[in-house]
Design a protein around this motif. Sequence first.
Motif, PDB file in Angstrom:
ATOM      1  N   PHE A 127       0.879  -1.163   0.000  1.00 29.55           N
ATOM      2  CA  PHE A 127       0.000   0.000   0.000  1.00 29.55           C
ATOM      3  C   PHE A 127       0.919   1.215   0.000  1.00 29.55           C
ATOM      4  CE2 PHE A 127      -2.324   3.038   2.965  1.00 29.55           C
ATOM      5  CZ  PHE A 127      -3.043   3.633   1.938  1.00 29.55           C
ATOM      6  N   VAL A 128       0.730   2.107  -0.964  1.00 31.49           N
ATOM      7  CA  VAL A 128       1.685   3.200  -1.187  1.00 31.49           C
ATOM      8  C   VAL A 128       0.989   4.550  -1.055  1.00 31.49           C
ATOM      9  CG1 VAL A 128       3.261   4.268  -2.853  1.00 31.49           C
ATOM     10  CG2 VAL A 128       3.086   1.767  -2.711  1.00 31.49           C
ATOM     11  N   ILE A 129       1.650   5.469  -0.373  1.00 29.10           N
ATOM     12  CA  ILE A 129       1.202   6.860  -0.333  1.00 29.10           C
ATOM     13  C   ILE A 129       2.374   7.746  -0.744  1.00 29.10           C
ATOM     14  CG2 ILE A 129       0.435   8.783   1.103  1.00 29.10           C
ATOM     15  CD1 ILE A 129      -1.125   6.861   2.796  1.00 29.10           C
ATOM     16  N   ASN A 130       2.180   8.503  -1.816  1.00 31.75           N
ATOM     17  CA  ASN A 130       3.154   9.510  -2.239  1.00 31.75           C
ATOM     18  C   ASN A 130       2.661  10.860  -1.740  1.00 31.75           C
ATOM     19  OD1 ASN A 130       5.054   7.968  -4.121  1.00 31.75           O
ATOM     20  ND2 ASN A 130       3.051   7.445  -4.974  1.00 31.75           N
ATOM     21  N   SER A 131       3.512  11.567  -1.020  1.00 35.82           N
ATOM     22  CA  SER A 131       3.067  12.838  -0.447  1.00 35.82           C
ATOM     23  C   SER A 131       4.133  13.912  -0.594  1.00 35.82           C
ATOM     24  CB  SER A 131       2.722  12.662   1.037  1.00 35.82           C
ATOM     25  OG  SER A 131       3.856  12.248   1.770  1.00 35.82           O
ATOM     26  N   LYS A 132       3.663  15.146  -0.568  1.00 36.65           N
ATOM     27  CA  LYS A 132       4.563  16.305  -0.524  1.00 36.65           C
ATOM     28  C   LYS A 132       4.237  17.052   0.758  1.00 36.65           C
ATOM     29  CE  LYS A 132       6.341  20.089  -3.393  1.00 36.65           C
ATOM     30  NZ  LYS A 132       7.623  19.418  -3.710  1.00 36.65           N
ATOM     31  N   LEU A 133       5.244  17.212   1.611  1.00 41.44           N
ATOM     32  CA  LEU A 133       5.055  17.792   2.935  1.00 41.44           C
ATOM     33  C   LEU A 133       5.933  19.021   3.104  1.00 41.44           C
ATOM     34  CD1 LEU A 133       5.550  14.343   4.633  1.00 41.44           C
ATOM     35  CD2 LEU A 133       3.333  15.473   4.563  1.00 41.44           C
ATOM     36  N   GLU A 134       5.433  19.968   3.875  1.00 42.18           N
ATOM     37  CA  GLU A 134       6.229  21.153   4.211  1.00 42.18           C
ATOM     38  C   GLU A 134       6.201  21.327   5.721  1.00 42.18           C
ATOM     39  OE1 GLU A 134       6.614  25.395   2.190  1.00 42.18           O
ATOM     40  OE2 GLU A 134       4.793  25.267   3.421  1.00 42.18           O
ATOM     41  N   SER A 135       7.364  21.472   6.305  1.00 43.88           N
ATOM     42  CA  SER A 135       7.416  21.571   7.766  1.00 43.88           C
ATOM     43  C   SER A 135       6.879  22.906   8.246  1.00 43.88           C
ATOM     44  CB  SER A 135       8.848  21.366   8.269  1.00 43.88           C
ATOM     45  OG  SER A 135       9.676  22.447   7.899  1.00 43.88           O
ATOM     46  N   VAL A 136       6.157  22.856   9.355  1.00 41.43           N
ATOM     47  CA  VAL A 136       5.714  24.065  10.037  1.00 41.43           C
ATOM     48  C   VAL A 136       6.762  24.451  11.074  1.00 41.43           C
ATOM     49  CG1 VAL A 136       3.938  25.064  11.536  1.00 41.43           C
ATOM     50  CG2 VAL A 136       3.279  23.545   9.644  1.00 41.43           C
ATOM     51  N   GLU A 137       7.279  23.453  11.752  1.00 38.64           N
ATOM     52  CA  GLU A 137       8.335  23.691  12.735  1.00 38.64           C
ATOM     53  C   GLU A 137       9.692  23.719  12.039  1.00 38.64           C
ATOM     54  OE1 GLU A 137       9.329  19.616  14.818  1.00 38.64           O
ATOM     55  OE2 GLU A 137       7.144  19.860  14.675  1.00 38.64           O
ATOM     56  N   SER A 138      10.647  24.325  12.692  1.00 35.18           N
ATOM     57  CA  SER A 138      11.988  24.438  12.117  1.00 35.18           C
ATOM     58  C   SER A 138      12.714  23.095  12.165  1.00 35.18           C
ATOM     59  CB  SER A 138      12.796  25.488  12.879  1.00 35.18           C
ATOM     60  OG  SER A 138      14.123  25.535  12.396  1.00 35.18           O
ATOM     61  N   PHE A 139      13.522  22.835  11.147  1.00 34.26           N
ATOM     62  CA  PHE A 139      14.357  21.642  11.088  1.00 34.26           C
ATOM     63  C   PHE A 139      15.833  21.985  11.306  1.00 34.26           C
ATOM     64  CE2 PHE A 139      10.914  19.083   9.975  1.00 34.26           C
ATOM     65  CZ  PHE A 139      11.282  17.794   9.612  1.00 34.26           C
ATOM     66  N   THR A 140      16.131  23.252  11.530  1.00 28.40           N
ATOM     67  CA  THR A 140      17.538  23.652  11.602  1.00 28.40           C
ATOM     68  C   THR A 140      17.839  24.465  12.853  1.00 28.40           C
ATOM     69  OG1 THR A 140      17.201  25.731  10.393  1.00 28.40           O
ATOM     70  CG2 THR A 140      17.654  23.744   9.083  1.00 28.40           C
ATOM     71  N   GLU A 141      19.142  24.550  13.127  1.00 26.80           N
ATOM     72  CA  GLU A 141      19.626  25.358  14.244  1.00 26.80           C
ATOM     73  C   GLU A 141      21.015  25.864  13.870  1.00 26.80           C
ATOM     74  OE1 GLU A 141      20.721  24.828  18.999  1.00 26.80           O
ATOM     75  OE2 GLU A 141      19.559  23.285  17.938  1.00 26.80           O
ATOM     76  N   LYS A 142      21.285  27.122  14.168  1.00 27.35           N
ATOM     77  CA  LYS A 142      22.588  27.693  13.837  1.00 27.35           C
ATOM     78  C   LYS A 142      23.490  27.734  15.061  1.00 27.35           C
ATOM     79  CE  LYS A 142      21.817  30.396   9.675  1.00 27.35           C
ATOM     80  NZ  LYS A 142      22.042  31.703   9.011  1.00 27.35           N
ATOM     81  N   ALA A 143      24.767  27.461  14.831  1.00 24.80           N
ATOM     82  CA  ALA A 143      25.789  27.560  15.873  1.00 24.80           C
ATOM     83  C   ALA A 143      26.994  28.252  15.242  1.00 24.80           C
ATOM     84  CB  ALA A 143      26.165  26.185  16.398  1.00 24.80           C
ATOM     85  N   GLY A 144      27.061  29.558  15.410  1.00 27.46           N
ATOM     86  CA  GLY A 144      28.100  30.321  14.723  1.00 27.46           C
ATOM     87  C   GLY A 144      27.829  30.301  13.231  1.00 27.46           C
ATOM     88  N   ASN A 145      28.833  29.881  12.460  1.00 21.90           N
ATOM     89  CA  ASN A 145      28.629  29.798  11.011  1.00 21.90           C
ATOM     90  C   ASN A 145      28.189  28.402  10.572  1.00 21.90           C
ATOM     91  OD1 ASN A 145      31.011  28.433  11.440  1.00 21.90           O
ATOM     92  ND2 ASN A 145      31.998  29.199   9.574  1.00 21.90           N
ATOM     93  N   LEU A 146      27.981  27.520  11.540  1.00 22.05           N
ATOM     94  CA  LEU A 146      27.537  26.154  11.228  1.00 22.05           C
ATOM     95  C   LEU A 146      26.009  26.089  11.192  1.00 22.05           C
ATOM     96  CD1 LEU A 146      29.950  24.054  13.493  1.00 22.05           C
ATOM     97  CD2 LEU A 146      30.206  24.610  11.062  1.00 22.05           C
ATOM     98  N   LEU A 147      25.493  25.218  10.317  1.00 20.16           N
ATOM     99  CA  LEU A 147      24.049  25.012  10.196  1.00 20.16           C
ATOM    100  C   LEU A 147      23.751  23.538  10.468  1.00 20.16           C
ATOM    101  CD1 LEU A 147      21.269  26.246   9.405  1.00 20.16           C
ATOM    102  CD2 LEU A 147      21.737  25.464   7.058  1.00 20.16           C
ATOM    103  N   MET A 148      23.014  23.279  11.537  1.00 18.55           N
ATOM    104  CA  MET A 148      22.649  21.904  11.887  1.00 18.55           C
ATOM    105  C   MET A 148      21.244  21.611  11.366  1.00 18.55           C
ATOM    106  SD  MET A 148      24.181  21.624  15.768  1.00 18.55           S
ATOM    107  CE  MET A 148      23.463  23.177  16.295  1.00 18.55           C
TER     108      MET A 148
END
Length: 639
Positions: A496-517
Amino acid sequence: MKKILLILLFSVFIKTHAQEIKSYTWDAVPVFAKIPEEYKKQPAVILFDKRWVHTRINANLYGFAKFKMEHFAVKINESSEISKYNKVTADDNTTIRDTKDFHARVIKPNGDIKVLSESQIVNSDLKNVKSIVFEGVEKGDILEYYFIVKENPTSNGIEIYQKDAPVLHAEFTLTDSGSAMSRVYASDEFQNNKVRGKIFYTADNIQPLVNERSSKKFKNLVKVLYLITGSSAEMSNKKWETYFKNYIRNKPYVFSNGDVKKLIQKLNIKDKTNDEKLTILDEYIRTHFEPYAEGETINYKTKITEGNSKLARRDFIFLYKYAFDILKIPYEIIATEDRFIGDLDDEIVTFYEFTDINFYFRDLNKFISPNEVYLAYGNPSYEYQDTKAKGYNVKKKEESYIYAPVVSSDFTKIATESVVNLNPDLTKVTIDKKLSMTGYTGQMLRYSYNDLANNEEKKELTDFVKDISIDDVDVKLLEHKAENLEFKNNYTNTPFVINSKLESVESFTEKAGNLLMVNLGKVIGNQANLYQENTRKTDIDLKYTKEYHHNIIFNIPKGYQVDHYNDLVIDKEMKYDEAKNCSFKSTVKVEGNQVIITIDEKYKAINYPKEIYQEYRKVYNASADFSKASIVLKPIKKK
């Protein structure tokens, strides 16, 4: 004269236990067992919990009645526990005819005893049921009460003794008189006692109830189940062979054998193999009939040859049975019990509520579960895996045993393919995800999707797709499309297959100086964990074996390169039994501007002993660890 004397003696005999239970009372000065050191810091300790059930069934002499006595005492060690125990209702069920006796008292730490007055024992909201409220209870008090109620007899009962607080002493007595017959099924913690001809069951130092994930919660409870019949003949009728013979004498509500013959003719399957016949028959029934909801009225004008109607549970069973007989397919009707509830008794059927009727085809080693609406002909319902079922061969008229197998983990696979892109603001992501599910998960979710898709309220379907695509992560579902929705796909285990396109509401990233997590682990959804459950009291029992396979492609945003991804690489495997081990392994590689992550997680058994809990726990927690893990990006230095 002798006959009259015998009747009088018999009358006295059957009165004995009834009079004894009705005259039960407590000691004027209570004596309680000393609380063991291990329980002294518990918020509350149940000092004793005594229960006695007596059933009298004799139409010629005293009619029928059930008497129940409950005597309970609890020590309150913390004020927070007062509200749990200071309100008592005398056996709040709908079968009570009269409250015969009700007494309550508070024993203070200094030994003073305060007996509640009769005016404090009041009628509850339920007819014939009394209740009390202990007032002015303080930390250190002992609350004690007992009541005796008269009820209408019931065919069975359950008395659960294990609670949030430890129980120092538990006691259960079951007596009967007249023509009544009874049996007791007590947890292993209880021992059998006999004093002056009366049998009773006792258990000491029952541990507090612990709610553990993936356990046989009800089966593991310290409890007593009892069975009551109106006569020895009724008890004899519960023997399996007699039960099955009586069961198949039942008739369906809305169709006859002739109606089923017409249905078989309509299906035109007489030249097929038995396996093909069963597949076609099962698919037709699953796709043309649905069960009545609880409380719905049966439509006795239903025409099964017209299809697309509702049937009662019994009618599903007999529709299959009549069809097997007409098609001359060898089968056994089998009784099963959910392994999370208990085990079938070898001799008799005990609790109809816990017993389910299914079919087994020994030549094909396949099953049909008539009332599991999602489950196709083939494997047993997951609740019955690794259990012993009682069977009856209708043609040979003989009993049999069936051992429902544990289905291999490669039957149930949950696989995802995700392409992840950071939005221009470098905080949120869009995810193109393909979710494929086979086996038990695939069949259940295929059924659920179709059911929700037929509802007018589309929000439920949207929420469902979001939940199974990326559980417990706040996202918008931009679009989706489901594939392989037809029930027939269950017979070939087509995903059983579901193909979906999702967009996050919450953030997926965090910055630490010039680094991006970037929290790429969150793409598989938030995962349950056992971080806080350091110890285990019961075995681990899973619904079914299964495998997870995830593939994540992350497109590195322009101007960045990978600094490191160590936290996303996890390799945990149980050290137990190669054939049963569970494992979690994730790998990461960088190819051009893409990060490619693969995850394989397997649970190859449905039971793991508590002695290897730490091995299981490290694997189970691995997916939760991964879901929190991030890849670290750094800016590309300009040349």
